[in-house]
Design a protein around this motif. Structure first.
Motif, PDB file in Angstrom:
ATOM      1  N   ASN A 232      -8.177  -2.438 -14.946  1.00 34.13           N
ATOM      2  CA  ASN A 232      -8.838  -1.126 -14.588  1.00 34.13           C
ATOM      3  C   ASN A 232     -10.127  -1.322 -13.992  1.00 34.13           C
ATOM      4  O   ASN A 232     -10.494  -0.967 -12.910  1.00 34.13           O
TER       5      ASN A 232
ATOM      6  N   SER B 159      -9.679  -2.805 -10.258  1.00 32.32           N
ATOM      7  CA  SER B 159      -9.486  -1.780  -9.366  1.00 32.32           C
ATOM      8  C   SER B 159     -10.722  -1.083  -9.031  1.00 32.32           C
ATOM      9  O   SER B 159     -11.191  -0.591  -7.857  1.00 32.32           O
TER      10      SER B 159
ATOM     11  N   LYS C 213     -12.580  -3.129  -6.911  1.00 27.86           N
ATOM     12  CA  LYS C 213     -12.063  -3.150  -5.403  1.00 27.86           C
ATOM     13  C   LYS C 213     -12.657  -2.030  -4.573  1.00 27.86           C
ATOM     14  O   LYS C 213     -12.776  -1.904  -3.465  1.00 27.86           O
ATOM     15  N   LYS C 214     -12.380  -0.825  -5.319  1.00 25.14           N
ATOM     16  CA  LYS C 214     -12.803   0.317  -4.364  1.00 25.14           C
ATOM     17  C   LYS C 214     -14.104   0.556  -4.183  1.00 25.14           C
ATOM     18  O   LYS C 214     -14.430   1.184  -2.938  1.00 25.14           O
TER      19      LYS C 214
ATOM     20  N   ASN D 189      -1.381  -3.761  -8.454  1.00 25.63           N
ATOM     21  CA  ASN D 189      -1.658  -2.292  -8.437  1.00 25.63           C
ATOM     22  C   ASN D 189      -3.263  -2.228  -8.124  1.00 25.63           C
ATOM     23  O   ASN D 189      -3.749  -1.226  -7.484  1.00 25.63           O
ATOM     24  N   THR D 190      -3.979  -3.257  -8.313  1.00 26.59           N
ATOM     25  CA  THR D 190      -5.362  -3.401  -8.304  1.00 26.59           C
ATOM     26  C   THR D 190      -5.687  -3.252  -6.775  1.00 26.59           C
ATOM     27  O   THR D 190      -6.714  -2.975  -6.232  1.00 26.59           O
TER      28      THR D 190
END
Ligand code: DX5
Ligand code: ZN
Length: 214
Positions: free
Chosen positions: A49, A52, A55-56, A80-81
């Motif tokens: 989490n 992610s 990463k955003k 999924n990250t």
């Protein structure tokens, strides 16, 4: 020319957004992100989490270094990250090939990591399934450790093992300015730096590290 990969584990967690902005201003291409579970290694750090979210907030390529038991149980979450590069410890699972295949099938770069006590030749039957080999130059888990000199020999031997294949060599742990030059000369392509970059003067430390690469 080798690349310096800042390790976000070394950054000030209370200033994470500023640290990411600073690294982007310095044109960092790849950010090294440690994932530690408190079981495979003693420390606990960044879960999927948090990765992610980082990463955003960033344009950098993320290189996630998985230090966790049962990586096959967590690999989907790590994929999924959005991380573009994902590495798994050879020693962390009897199913390292399975995990590497999952990374490749997801269209990411797959790396395999070896601890200081693991010889490079265990990777022989994985060479056609990987994009990079991460050689630990300390025992994983804790920052501020001393670089293990024997690693220089391992880097040179790994270069021979690769035998011209398109596989990069990454090193992680205890790297400072002087050691960065040595590991580059031994054949490293990607050099992770934590404590020697995120110190009292990250900007000048980072610039000195980058300009030492040729
Ligand atoms: C340690 C981590 C490293 C760590 C390196 O287990 O894998 O990425 O951030 O830190 P330094 O460069 O300070 O040894
Ligand atoms: Zn790492």
């Amino acid at each position: 020319m080798a690349q310096i990969l800042p390790s976000i584990f070394g950054a000030n967690i209370l200033r994470l957004q500023d640290e990411i902005r600073f690294l982007e201003e310095e044109n960092t291409e790849i950010l090294h992100v440690d994932l530690m579970d408190g079981t495979y290694v003693s420390n606990i750090a960044f879960g999927p989490n948090q990765i992610s979210a980082m990463k955003k907030a960033s344009k950098m390529v993320f290189d996630v270094h998985m230090m966790l038991a049962n990586p096959e149980r967590h690999i989907d979450a790590v994929i999924n990250t959005g991380a573009e590069m994902i590495s798994v410890h050879y020693e962390s699972t009897p199913h390292v090939h399975f995990v590497l295949q999952k990374i490749k099938k997801a269209g990411r770069k797959a790396g395999v990591v070896i601890n200081p006590g693991t010889p490079e030749n265990v990777l022989e039957y994985l060479l056609d399934d990987i994009d990079y080999i991460l050689i630990m130059t300390i025992n994983p888990g804790q920052p501020g450790q001393q670089f293990i000199e024997k690693s220089l020999e391992k880097i040179r031997n790994t270069r021979k093992l690769i035998a011209g294949r398109n596989i990069q060599i990454e090193v992680d742990g205890g790297v400072n300015l002087e050691i960065a030059k040595k590991v580059q000369d031994a054949g490293a392509d990607l050099i992770v730096v934590g404590g020697a970059l995120f110190n009292d003067n990250p900007k000048s430390s980072y610039q000195a590290l980058k300009s030492a690469m040729h």
